[in-house]
Design a protein around this motif. Structure first.
Motif: not given
Ligand SMILES: C[S@@+](CC[C@H](N)C(=O)[O-])C[C@H]1O[C@@H](n2cnc3c(N)ncnc32)[C@H](O)[C@@H]1O
Length: 266
Positions: A11, A41, A63, A88, A103
């Motif tokens: 990632y 996140g 996250d 969240a 983001n």
């Protein structure tokens, strides 16, 4: 729930689009030394690290993906950042943060209204929250074009017809603003911008794999069994589509529509 576990190891390297989009969030939020910041996140934490460089206050990354948080702890645990594995939707802070930074994650939230209410409670008076996320049904015309080919192809069309999109893509900035206002936050800026960057077909494919594939290739969003053969065909069709979308120079003009929104707790 989204599944970023599988892509967590690649990632950080492949999420170039998410990273460049985050720069505008930094400008919007103007983090001050001493601010407590929640990175909502946070993924593998490489943006939490950039936040850490701007403040001596608390930096917390949240996250739900264990794989992402594992990478975050592996790479950045020595940087005085607290990483937590939860949704969240499960936020439980009160008057804690000056800043909430979000983001490329908002589109994944399962219950956006619940998240925004919890964010309002988590923020201090005059605290700020900003999001950046892909927006509109045409959020990336290049991805949509590739997916149209998946929809038509003999080897993928039947299984893909059983896919339901997990994402929230609203079509106007007013619709995004309404969600924040409903949660009690005052919107100071909200716009959907069109951003185009050039990439090789291979890079475009990696960008697809760094986010969209966690939805399109996730069993959770299909109501029939997804087979290995399907996943392989799907990936080949996407790769081929990006090759076909490349111009003579070999570059694909990759366009994203993105919502940038800044809200304040008055
Ligand atoms: C594209 S990544 C963005 C990561 C990071 N913010 C960045 O900009 O690189 C999206 C992240 O949202 C997370 N996510 C998905 N659903 C979520 C939820 N309900 N609550 C919080 N995060 C979520 C995913 O696990 C993933 O790490």
């Amino acid at each position: 729930m989204s599944n970023f576990n599988e892509i967590s190891s690649k990632y950080e390297k492949d999420s170039v689009i998410q990273k460049s989009a985050s720069e505008i969030l930094f400008d919007l939020l103007n983090i001050q030394p001493g601010d407590n910041v929640l990175d909502l996140g946070c993924g593998t934490g490489h943006i939490s690290k950039l936040i850490r460089a701007k403040t001596d206050g608390q930096v917390v990354g949240v996250d739900p993906s264990e794989g992402m948080i594992e990478k975050a702890n592996e790479h950045y645990s020595g940087q005085n950042i607290l990483f937590h594995t939860h949704l969240a939707e499960q936020l439980d802070y009160k008057d804690e943060f000056e800043i909430i930074f979000c983001n490329s994650a908002f589109q994944w939230f399962i219950d956006t209204k619940k998240v925004l209410k919890a964010c309002n409670i988590a923020l201090r008076q005059n605290g700020k929250m900003a999001i950046q996320a892909p927006a509109t049904n045409n959020y990336c015309p290049n991805f949509i074009q590739a997916i149209e080919e998946v929809k038509r192809h003999e080897s993928t069309k039947d299984t893909f017809s059983c896919f339901t999109s997990p994402w929230l893509f609203l079509n106007t900035s007013d619709e995004y603003s309404a969600l924040f206002e409903e949660a009690g936050l005052s919107v100071e800026k909200s716009s959907i911008d069109k951003v185009t960057t050039s990439h090789s077909a291979e890079e475009a494919y990696k960008i697809f794999e760094s986010g969209a594939s966690a939805g399109y290739l996730n069993q959770t969003y299909y109501n029939i069994q997804v087979t290995r053969e399907y996943i392989e065909s799907f990936r080949n069709i996407i790769k081929k589509s990006f090759e076909d979308q490349a111009k003579e120079t070999g570059q694909v003009d990759l366009t994203f529509y993105r919502i940038y929104l800044l809200a304040v707790k008055k």
